[in-house]
Design an enzyme around this catalytic site. Sequence first.
Site, PDB file in Angstrom:
ATOM      1  N   LYS A 162       0.645  -1.145  -0.005  1.00 50.37           N
ATOM      2  CA  LYS A 162      -0.135  -0.183   0.585  1.00 50.37           C
ATOM      3  C   LYS A 162       0.849   1.117  -0.199  1.00 50.37           C
ATOM      4  O   LYS A 162       0.244   2.435  -0.918  1.00 50.37           O
ATOM      5  CB  LYS A 162      -1.025   0.253   1.067  1.00 50.37           C
ATOM      6  CG  LYS A 162      -1.618   0.988   1.644  1.00 50.37           C
ATOM      7  CD  LYS A 162      -2.906   1.168   2.191  1.00 50.37           C
ATOM      8  CE  LYS A 162      -3.849   0.011   1.873  1.00 50.37           C
ATOM      9  NZ  LYS A 162      -3.497  -1.443   3.403  1.00 50.37           N
ATOM     10  N   GLY A 199      -8.007  -7.514   4.193  1.00 53.76           N
ATOM     11  CA  GLY A 199      -8.398  -6.913   5.782  1.00 53.76           C
ATOM     12  C   GLY A 199      -8.238  -7.945   6.061  1.00 53.76           C
ATOM     13  O   GLY A 199      -9.567  -8.191   7.678  1.00 53.76           O
ATOM     14  N   MET A 259      -5.732  -7.325   8.147  1.00 49.89           N
ATOM     15  CA  MET A 259      -5.076  -6.764   9.198  1.00 49.89           C
ATOM     16  C   MET A 259      -5.631  -5.455   9.447  1.00 49.89           C
ATOM     17  O   MET A 259      -6.527  -5.169   8.842  1.00 49.89           O
ATOM     18  CB  MET A 259      -3.351  -6.476   9.189  1.00 49.89           C
ATOM     19  CG  MET A 259      -2.431  -7.951   8.905  1.00 49.89           C
ATOM     20  SD  MET A 259      -0.927  -7.097   8.663  1.00 49.89           S
ATOM     21  CE  MET A 259      -0.959  -6.623   7.159  1.00 49.89           C
ATOM     22  N   SER A 316      16.618 -41.354  -8.930  1.00 41.09           N
ATOM     23  CA  SER A 316      15.495 -40.370  -8.806  1.00 41.09           C
ATOM     24  C   SER A 316      14.926 -40.753  -7.086  1.00 41.09           C
ATOM     25  O   SER A 316      15.452 -41.384  -6.963  1.00 41.09           O
ATOM     26  CB  SER A 316      14.060 -41.743  -9.357  1.00 41.09           C
ATOM     27  OG  SER A 316      13.137 -40.815  -9.025  1.00 41.09           O
TER      28      SER A 316
END
Length: 904
Positions: free
Chosen positions: A42, A120, A122, A795
């Site tokens: 943000k 949503g 925190m 393998s």
Amino acid sequence: MGQRTTTPRLTSTARTKGVTVPKLVYDFAEGNMTMKELLGGKGANLAEMTNLGLPVPPGFTITTEACKAYLRTGSVPPELADEIDHHVDVLQQKMGKKLGQADDPLLVSVRSGAAASMPGMMETVLNVGLNDDSVNGLAHQSSNPRFAWDAYRRLIQMFGKTVLGMDGEVFEQALDAAKDAKGASTDLELDADDLKGLVETFKQAVHDHTGREFPQDPRTQMDLAIEAVFGSWNSERAILYRRQERIATDLGTAVNICSMVFGNLGMDSGTGVAFTRDPSTGQPGVYGDYLQNAQGEDVVAGIRNTVPLADLEQIDKTSYDDLMTIMAKLEGHYRDLCDIEFTVERGKLWMLQTRVGKRTAAAAFRIATSLIDEGVIDTDEALRRVKGAQLAQLMFPRFDADADKDLITKAIGASPGAASGTVVFTSAAAVEAADKGEKVILVRRETNPDDLHGMIAAQGILTSRGGKTSHAAVVARGMGKTCVCGAEELDVNVAQGTIKVNGTVIEAGETISIDGTTGEVFRGEVPVVPSPVVQYFEGSLSPDAGDELVASVHRLIIHADEVRRLGVRTNADTADDAARARRFGAEGIGLCRTEHMFLGERRESVERLILADNDADLEAALAELEPLQRGDFLELLAAMDGQPVTIRLIDPPLHEFLPSMEDLAVKVALARERGEELGHDAALLTAVERLHEENPMLGLRGVRLGLVVPGLFAMQVRAIASAAVELRAQGKDPRPEIMIPLVGAVQELHLVRDEVERVLADVGVDWIIPIGTMIELPRAAVIADQIAEAADFFSFGTNDLTQTTWGFSRDDVEGAFFSRYLEKGIFAVSPFESIDREGVGALVRTGVDRGRASKPDLKLGICGEHGGDPDSIHFFHEVGLDYVSCSPFRIPVARLEAGRAALD
């Protein structure tokens, strides 16, 4: 921090003097989009928009480093207080107003912002700075007393819940009571006096529940909110979300302090969320939600139903045009779908957030190829932007369009998919039912972050409120969960456990089906059909058939095949599995488990082998099994003609082919009581008791069986070799590879190899059949240079290697304590699901390095469950394996991820 008050503030240790410390606070203008790890997503994107000249309210970001320090010590870094003081002063100068100013107060939001999007999960607190004095100044300055008191009640409500830890229902019940007293159906119908009374009710609730007054000092409000955001990084729902999305636990969250702009000043104001393309389908256009006279949380919470974003053009053409211009600019700048939050304050557009938007799996593929066609990105970048997990989602079935269906309503298809299950109304009920193996649909009026447990447990989510940008929609899309939102016709009564719609009542426990693409909700279970993507991989649907999604998947999977270095094989034990895997793009078989061929009706033959107590009986039992094995290998090698088929000789302990000791003991005891002949059951019981081991996983199995049971491996090798000889005589190209399991010492492999080569020569094999081993013991990885001397290939059997490295049995421990280990963060993800790079991965790397140091052309692969895990595939590419092998259905995922790994 700031002016001294008697109210608790950010807990801080002593100031650091004479020491240079890292910068912990950045003005929005100081950052950019590349600084997500420091400023969070943000904050970095607010900085980027600020520098692009977009209308962003002024503010600053407290870095993730400050949060990490807080999480380590329980207190904020001592220097943080002064940095915040400085940036608050700068902000006040820019805005021409101050926090707590009585006549025209500065208000700010305090919002979380992690590097990885966690919608949503925190905390956020809006309207910080309001108190009993400044609310009157806000009312006067705005000429809107209702707005001011609404803003104040929102602050107390959010602060009480997120900062003081109060139950949000306390405030919801008080709000409902105020609406009931007024005879109002929505909070918009409450006037200034109603809201003023609600503020007093909220303040009293704070005192009653916490024993303290709601803080009146704005800086104290800010400080406590910052600390709450820091602490919310380790909230239960945030931890759960990170585990679900595989987000690292040590990143921390930034905190963004942003000057408030208001969408709830009247009908000329509003708030919304917009996408530059449809996050459900990937189609270009105008997508999003708008809500007049509202603050941002009203949109994402889904508590009021929004109008489509396109309606903003009629509501406020100027703001709409400005928004369209900005959306185009942001998509061009980020070169991707952008998710945007905005507010209109009295006709002025403000940008509050942007990020590369979450999208459905279908949208991810369509957007990636659309951006190629638009010349925005190249095909390599498009491949980087899709994930194997998304491709797996697209392969799930969908509802049969021709089936009889009982449609009860149609709403907003928020996250595609077809989901059926019984109705539950709470997250706790969803989790409880899922723990019992039941499939459920979680039905809510609207979801909130506390519903995450239930959303994960449910097959799908249905809400009566909210739109494509509501909490339910955003989180469901991120998880790939089917979701239908905004089903307004549904009267959801959680207390009574009923849904009422058009005279129909559906109760908890009844089955419904939801279509996350169309938004349709059906009563009862609806049959499903294969997805077009599976039909494409099966070869029954052409990529040119007109299905846009299939065409997008085809383009990117073909490009992945062009760029990948890793080969992709399959784990298959039958010709049918092999044929399907080949249609899905498998380039051979990396693991054929021969013990699976001894099950079912053949158990009696195996029982005779185990009960043989002399050479003649043993040879007879092996002779009985050999043609059965040969027939299996004929079919398998023919189905994979021209491709390598790695056949593992029998691996598990022999007692696994016999009935359980407990069952046999009961049968024998009952026979004795009845005086019956004990016969075969008694002989079996004796054999089971003889073969019983305290820890069979570490007992007589694998190569040890071949050395202890004479002729067992020789029988299997003869069956393989004779099948291959027969197929070559028919003009086919069988390519078997013989793999010896559980080798821990090179001497074991030498002994078995000598026997295998003698059998191959006796059968008349005149070409090279590679002989190799599984690396599934830590010792084998450590001495891989020695083992490579006797092996043509390795393998890595990472299932057993994980068990033997960690020292636990998968069957026992996953149910016993894995959930606690995940909760406590010891595991970010089960080590059986994704490779443990530090431990098991280190042994794989050691095995690769030492094996190739001894034999540079040693072929290396992996055939454990990790071979189909997207994250693990990137690791196997990195360490230099030649191929991965996985179940047939995961072949496309492995192809895609192998291509993406080559571009890392």
